[in-house]
Design a protein around this motif. Structure first.
Motif, PDB file in Angstrom:
ATOM      1  N   UNK A 146      15.283   0.151  -4.592  1.00  0.00           N
ATOM      2  CA  UNK A 146      16.377  -0.379  -5.037  1.00  0.00           C
ATOM      3  C   UNK A 146      16.396  -1.159  -6.348  1.00  0.00           C
ATOM      4  N   UNK A 147      15.140  -1.592  -6.571  1.00  0.00           N
ATOM      5  CA  UNK A 147      15.165  -2.181  -7.945  1.00  0.00           C
ATOM      6  C   UNK A 147      14.473  -1.441  -8.895  1.00  0.00           C
ATOM      7  N   UNK A 148      13.323  -0.561  -8.428  1.00  0.00           N
ATOM      8  CA  UNK A 148      12.598   0.202  -9.356  1.00  0.00           C
ATOM      9  C   UNK A 148      12.929   1.677  -8.918  1.00  0.00           C
ATOM     10  N   UNK A 149      14.057   2.171  -8.413  1.00  0.00           N
ATOM     11  CA  UNK A 149      14.176   3.523  -8.030  1.00  0.00           C
ATOM     12  C   UNK A 149      14.112   4.624  -9.432  1.00  0.00           C
ATOM     13  N   UNK A 150      14.488   4.090 -10.610  1.00  0.00           N
ATOM     14  CA  UNK A 150      14.565   4.725 -11.667  1.00  0.00           C
ATOM     15  C   UNK A 150      13.045   5.170 -12.167  1.00  0.00           C
ATOM     16  N   UNK A 151      12.330   4.627 -11.768  1.00  0.00           N
ATOM     17  CA  UNK A 151      10.655   4.975 -12.119  1.00  0.00           C
ATOM     18  C   UNK A 151      10.463   6.108 -11.055  1.00  0.00           C
ATOM     19  N   UNK A 152      11.073   6.450  -9.947  1.00  0.00           N
ATOM     20  CA  UNK A 152      10.841   7.452  -9.059  1.00  0.00           C
ATOM     21  C   UNK A 152      11.677   8.684  -9.071  1.00  0.00           C
TER      22      UNK A 152
ATOM     23  N   UNK B  97       0.760  -1.013  -0.099  1.00  0.00           N
ATOM     24  CA  UNK B  97      -0.161  -0.103  -0.068  1.00  0.00           C
ATOM     25  C   UNK B  97       0.641   1.348  -0.154  1.00  0.00           C
ATOM     26  N   UNK B  98       1.994   1.035   0.772  1.00  0.00           N
ATOM     27  CA  UNK B  98       2.650   2.452   0.812  1.00  0.00           C
ATOM     28  C   UNK B  98       3.567   2.720  -0.629  1.00  0.00           C
ATOM     29  N   UNK B  99       3.814   1.676  -1.329  1.00  0.00           N
ATOM     30  CA  UNK B  99       4.501   1.656  -2.460  1.00  0.00           C
ATOM     31  C   UNK B  99       3.595   2.182  -3.510  1.00  0.00           C
ATOM     32  N   UNK B 100       2.115   1.856  -3.533  1.00  0.00           N
ATOM     33  CA  UNK B 100       1.210   2.130  -4.277  1.00  0.00           C
ATOM     34  C   UNK B 100       1.051   3.669  -4.050  1.00  0.00           C
ATOM     35  N   UNK B 101       1.035   4.259  -2.919  1.00  0.00           N
ATOM     36  CA  UNK B 101       0.799   5.501  -2.617  1.00  0.00           C
ATOM     37  C   UNK B 101       1.913   6.584  -3.311  1.00  0.00           C
TER      38      UNK B 101
ATOM     39  N   UNK C 118      10.716  -2.216   9.514  1.00  0.00           N
ATOM     40  CA  UNK C 118      10.602  -3.271   8.580  1.00  0.00           C
ATOM     41  C   UNK C 118       9.829  -2.579   7.397  1.00  0.00           C
ATOM     42  N   UNK C 119       8.771  -1.556   7.606  1.00  0.00           N
ATOM     43  CA  UNK C 119       8.031  -1.004   6.460  1.00  0.00           C
ATOM     44  C   UNK C 119       9.091  -0.034   5.450  1.00  0.00           C
ATOM     45  N   UNK C 120       9.809   0.835   6.412  1.00  0.00           N
ATOM     46  CA  UNK C 120      10.770   1.457   5.557  1.00  0.00           C
ATOM     47  C   UNK C 120      11.660   0.564   4.831  1.00  0.00           C
ATOM     48  N   UNK C 121      12.121  -0.460   5.329  1.00  0.00           N
ATOM     49  CA  UNK C 121      13.245  -1.265   4.690  1.00  0.00           C
ATOM     50  C   UNK C 121      12.679  -1.881   3.600  1.00  0.00           C
ATOM     51  N   UNK C 122      11.118  -2.125   3.530  1.00  0.00           N
ATOM     52  CA  UNK C 122      10.652  -2.863   2.578  1.00  0.00           C
ATOM     53  C   UNK C 122      10.273  -2.023   1.387  1.00  0.00           C
ATOM     54  N   UNK C 123       9.790  -0.671   1.616  1.00  0.00           N
ATOM     55  CA  UNK C 123       9.907   0.439   0.535  1.00  0.00           C
ATOM     56  C   UNK C 123      11.162   0.598   0.076  1.00  0.00           C
TER      57      UNK C 123
END
Length: 209
Positions: free
Chosen positions: A158-164, A115-119, A148-153
């Motif tokens: 780390x994988x999709x950062x270029x889209x952000x 949910x945090x990533x979707x936001x 843990x939530x911060x680490x998951x985001x």
């Protein structure tokens, strides 16, 4: 609220003292300063802050809510909300990892990492920034669930950062609003068929996964 002239002068001088003493990169104003009586003091403060930042040689930001500043002069902040489309000026959604509180309480109702990533993706796609809150315990430590939530985001970035990072909106923000508090301004323009993310071109306007 109808603040007196004495209060407004004191507010201005105290904020200037903070600027000169700490050289903050962000001034974040919550509710209150949207009152009409603040308007001339806000203009004086913004001019002083931006001029001082130019002297320091650093970028700074003023965050505000409601209609406290003119568009383009500071960054609009929407609490736990989003825009209905792409906003021409950069804006910000401030939200929390918890649905129940901004601070530390027992029995949080936490959002999950998905949910945090979707936001995050929704906000960035609409030309916004996400300010994510965690609530430390009284001793200053961050609860394990929130860490843990911060680490998951962070793992997702780390994988999709270029889209952000360094990306810019395409012609549509896509997706449904995540809140009833939705802005109404949208970005006019054409679909160009490509979107730039961190300096790279992606055909068809599709963002990388």
């Amino acid at each position: 609220m109808n603040p007196t002239e004495r209060f407004l002068e004191d507010w201005l001088l105290r904020t200037v003292e903070i600027i000169d003493s700490y050289r903050p990169q962000i001034l974040y104003f919550d509710t209150g300063i949207e009152e009409p009586s603040f308007e001339p003091y806000i203009r004086r403060l913004a001019a002083y802050y931006y001029n001082r930042a130019a002297e320091w040689g650093r970028g700074v930001v003023i965050n505000y809510k409601w209609d406290s500043f003119r568009p383009g002069s500071a960054v609009l902040d929407i609490e736990r909300g989003t825009m209905g489309g792409i906003r021409p000026d950069v804006w910000q959604n401030d939200t929390s990892v918890s649905r129940t509180s901004w601070s530390w309480v027992e029995g949080h109702d936490y959002k999950d990492a998905s949910e945090l990533v979707q936001e995050l993706v929704d906000v960035v796609a609409k030309n916004g920034n996400l300010l994510l809150n965690v609530g430390p315990r009284p001793d200053g430590t961050i609860p394990e669930e929130e860490a843990a939530l911060l680490e998951a985001v962070g793992d997702w970035l780390a994988v999709h950062g270029e889209a952000i990072y360094g990306s810019s909106p395409w012609c549509a923000g896509a997706g449904r609003p995540l809140s009833r508090r939705v802005g109404r301004r949208a970005l006019p323009g054409r679909c160009r068929g490509v979107v730039r993310t961190a300096g790279r071109r992606h055909p068809g306007g599709a963002r990388p996964p």
